[in-house]
Enzyme design. Structure first.
Site, PDB file in Angstrom:
ATOM      1  N   SER A  38     -11.378  47.665-108.585  1.00 44.07           N
ATOM      2  CA  SER A  38     -11.986  46.567-109.308  1.00 44.07           C
ATOM      3  C   SER A  38     -11.884  47.701-110.640  1.00 44.07           C
ATOM      4  CB  SER A  38     -13.231  46.439-109.369  1.00 44.07           C
ATOM      5  OG  SER A  38     -13.057  44.746-110.684  1.00 44.07           O
ATOM      6  N   CYS A  42      -6.545  47.876-117.816  1.00 40.11           N
ATOM      7  CA  CYS A  42      -5.909  47.954-119.419  1.00 40.11           C
ATOM      8  C   CYS A  42      -6.392  48.353-120.676  1.00 40.11           C
ATOM      9  CB  CYS A  42      -6.150  46.073-119.773  1.00 40.11           C
ATOM     10  SG  CYS A  42      -5.028  45.403-118.543  1.00 40.11           S
ATOM     11  N   THR A 268       3.215  33.905 -97.960  1.00 38.92           N
ATOM     12  CA  THR A 268       4.058  34.874 -97.506  1.00 38.92           C
ATOM     13  C   THR A 268       5.166  33.870 -96.264  1.00 38.92           C
ATOM     14  OG1 THR A 268       3.274  36.567 -95.848  1.00 38.92           O
ATOM     15  CG2 THR A 268       2.954  37.157 -98.598  1.00 38.92           C
ATOM     16  N   PRO A 271       3.680  34.320 -91.404  1.00 42.55           N
ATOM     17  CA  PRO A 271       2.504  33.286 -91.539  1.00 42.55           C
ATOM     18  C   PRO A 271       0.803  34.071 -91.299  1.00 42.55           C
ATOM     19  CG  PRO A 271       3.642  32.719 -89.513  1.00 42.55           C
ATOM     20  CD  PRO A 271       4.487  34.082 -90.502  1.00 42.55           C
ATOM     21  N   ALA A 275      -0.064  36.824-100.367  1.00 35.43           N
ATOM     22  CA  ALA A 275       0.177  37.712-101.317  1.00 35.43           C
ATOM     23  C   ALA A 275      -0.215  37.371-102.701  1.00 35.43           C
ATOM     24  CB  ALA A 275       1.626  38.484-101.414  1.00 35.43           C
ATOM     25  N   ASP A 278       0.786  41.923-108.783  1.00 38.79           N
ATOM     26  CA  ASP A 278       2.041  42.568-109.351  1.00 38.79           C
ATOM     27  C   ASP A 278       3.180  42.530-108.504  1.00 38.79           C
ATOM     28  OD1 ASP A 278       0.498  41.736-111.767  1.00 38.79           O
ATOM     29  OD2 ASP A 278      -0.116  44.551-112.037  1.00 38.79           O
ATOM     30  N   LYS A 429      -5.583  23.709-143.174  1.00 41.21           N
ATOM     31  CA  LYS A 429      -4.649  23.548-143.019  1.00 41.21           C
ATOM     32  C   LYS A 429      -4.490  24.649-142.321  1.00 41.21           C
ATOM     33  CE  LYS A 429      -1.988  20.951-146.262  1.00 41.21           C
ATOM     34  NZ  LYS A 429      -0.642  20.689-147.156  1.00 41.21           N
TER      35      LYS A 429
END
Length: 556
Positions: A38, A42, A268, A271, A275, A278, A429
């Site tokens: 975790s 970024c 997926t 069974p 997933a 990325d 506006k």
């Protein structure tokens, strides 16, 4: 119920937390081959550049905090090496010891993410060449800067991470160059919107090498297809590829790119295996086509959706529209939905507008204009995509446009939005409203547009009238070759000099005064066309790039 999650960042961590909130007594295991879960992918460039000074701020949760809050078995330095679906077993290797053991599961969630592409370039394995994916990568780059004191850095790749790294390396005191194989930075932008970014990043001292590629890296230089650059360190940022070896080896369906194929419930082809993130193929929200759009927000949503379905709560992922925002020094760059390239590829008939609006009331100090480009479907008028380049207020306008696309708004409905207004924050506006007004004028036929890339083909033989309606002082600073300057306020008095039997092509600085000029001329029976985006856009894309110089003049 026992759920094993492979990958503890973004989608995996989100799925684990959601599962626990829904099922207090289920057994939940997170397997993460690295040292961290975790963590803030970024935020990594900003630690290198010094914006984030405390390394601990990069880790949103630690294994210990995750265990104590959610009672989840978090196993770092545990790499899943094989999935045996028919037995519902994962084989796991302790990274430190190499010991392999097995763990059974009722449900399995794959969240392995994507890895940086390392192209086959001679010299790429040298110690001064880096990629950036995780915290250890970040520490290596930070340590290299502190210990080796490099002076010159080259970033290969001009996408989001590449541009963020260029900014942060410059903030760290390095001389920086960016090499990009395409003709512009930031792939979600069209070339015309990226032109402002090119000018700005160069004004901040970063060199650009566009439409150029790297052929070799030596210990002193980066050798390009055209030229070479001195470099003490190199950051490879040419994109990412889904990390799906485990999925392929266990027979899971993947697409040609290697992304795991999932349905709307994140299931997926195997069974009991889901997933997210990325590594998966997503549906483009606007076109319904399959796509690869690796973003943190969608990954977290997908983790939640997988957890819901495992817990018996029907939940579906509706697609990714690619909403993104980038900080570049003081500039903000944002996009959502389709750009022109994607719209053309999908065969959508679209129209577009360019507006140039202030971030807040122009009379209140600090207002700065933002350039806004919007695409809409010619037949349904539904919004297809938007791009904004500017400074203050870009992000909140893009969020409004992204929400409008998500809820199926027509571009003309933007004029009806009641957005918050006070002089320090916006205009009566709002820039979003202005997009709606302009689009309505185009759709209703009140104005006909021509674009910056149409200018060169306009005849200069007198068969059409070419007008610049800016002030004399504006025209003196530069104008489009072949156009005649008649300021808007003088236009009525000069009508006798404008033939009525010829089309009239008009421009001003941003497109507003030339729109007024076209309405005036139309009232007198002229066939008038307005240059969308005006001189400001044209100069940014064409004249300042030293392309087609012969049609950019400084003659008033």
């Amino acid at each position: 119920m026992k759920t094993v999650i492979i990958g503890g960042v973004a989608g995996g961590a989100s799925a684990a937390a959601r599962l626990r909130r829904l099922n207090e007594h289920d057994e939940i295991i997170i397997l993460e081959r690295g040292d961290f879960i975790s963590f803030a992918n970024c935020g990594l460039p900003y630690y290198i550049g010094g914006e984030i000074t405390d390394k601990r701020m990069l880790t949103l949760q630690t294994p210990e905090s995750f265990r104590s809050r959610f009672n989840i078995d978090v196993r770092i330095k545990n790499e899943a090496v094989k999935i045996i679906p028919e037995k519902h077993i994962v084989q796991i290797r302790w990274v430190d010891s190499g010991e392999v053991y097995e763990e059974g599961y009722d449900r399995l969630i794959l969240s392995p993410g994507a890895k940086p592409i390392r192209p086959n370039i001679k010299g790429i394995e040298q110690p001064h060449v880096f990629t950036l994916r995780n915290i250890p990568d970040t520490m290596k780059i930070k340590s290299f800067i502190e210990n080796e004191a490099p002076k010159k850095a080259v970033v290969v790749g001009g996408g989001y991470i590449g541009v963020e790294m260029a900014e942060n390396l410059a903030n760290a005191g390095l001389e920086v160059a960016v090499v990009e194989l395409a003709d512009h930075l930031i792939a979600p932008l069209d070339y015309d919107m990226a032109a402002d970014v090119h000018q700005y990043i160069q004004s901040r001292g970063i060199k650009l090498y566009l439409s150029n590629g790297v052929t070799e890296i030596t210990n002193r230089d980066v050798i390009l297809q055209k030229g070479n650059i001195a470099a003490d360190m190199v950051i490879m940022s040419v994109g990412v590829t889904p990390e799906t070896t485990l999925a392929k080896e266990c027979g899971m369906a993947v697409n040609g790119r290697g992304s795991i194929i999932v349905n709307s419930r994140m299931q997926t082809s195997v069974p009991d295996i889901y997933a997210v993130g990325d590594a998966v193929e997503v549906k483009d929200f606007v076109t319904d086509a399959s796509a690869f759009i690796p973003l943190a927000g969608p990954a977290n949503k997908q983790g939640r959706i997988a957890a819901d379905n495992i817990s018996g709560i029907p939940s579906e992922y509706s697609g990714t529209q690619g909403s993104s925002v980038l900080k570049l020094f003081d500039m903000t760059i944002a996009a959502t939905g389709l750009n022109e390239k994607r719209a053309k590829e999908t065969g959508i008939e679209y129209d577009k507008s360019y507006t140039y609006s202030a971030s807040h009331a122009s009379y209140y100090p600090g207002a700065e204009n933002m350039s806004v480009k919007v695409l809409w479907d010619k037949h349904t008028h539904k919004l297809l995509g938007a791009q904004i380049v500017g400074f203050d207020g870009v992000d909140k306008r893009m969020d409004v446009l992204a929400a409008a696309i998500r809820f199926g708004a027509k571009v003309t409905e933007l004029k009806e939005l009641e957005l918050c207004y006070a002089p320090p924050f916006g205009s009566a506006k709002d820039p979003v409203n202005m997009v709606g007004y302009v689009a309505e004028n185009v759709i209703s036929g009140k104005v006909k547009q021509f674009f910056w890339n149409d200018v060169e083909a306009l005849p200069r033989d007198g068969s059409v009238t070419l007008l610049d309606v800016r002030t004399k002082s504006e025209a003196a600073r530069g104008m489009i070759g072949g156009f005649v300057n008649i300021p808007l306020d003088d236009l009525r008095d000069g009508l006798e000099n404008i033939p009525k039997d010829k089309p009239v092509y008009v421009y001003c600085h941003s497109g507003l005064r030339s729109y007024i000029a076209c309405r005036l001329l139309s009232g007198y029976g002229y066939d008038c066309y307005n240059l969308a985006g005006g001189w400001r856009l044209y100069e940014s894309v064409v004249c300042s790039q030293k392309v087609k110089e012969y049609i950019c003049t400084e003659d008033a």
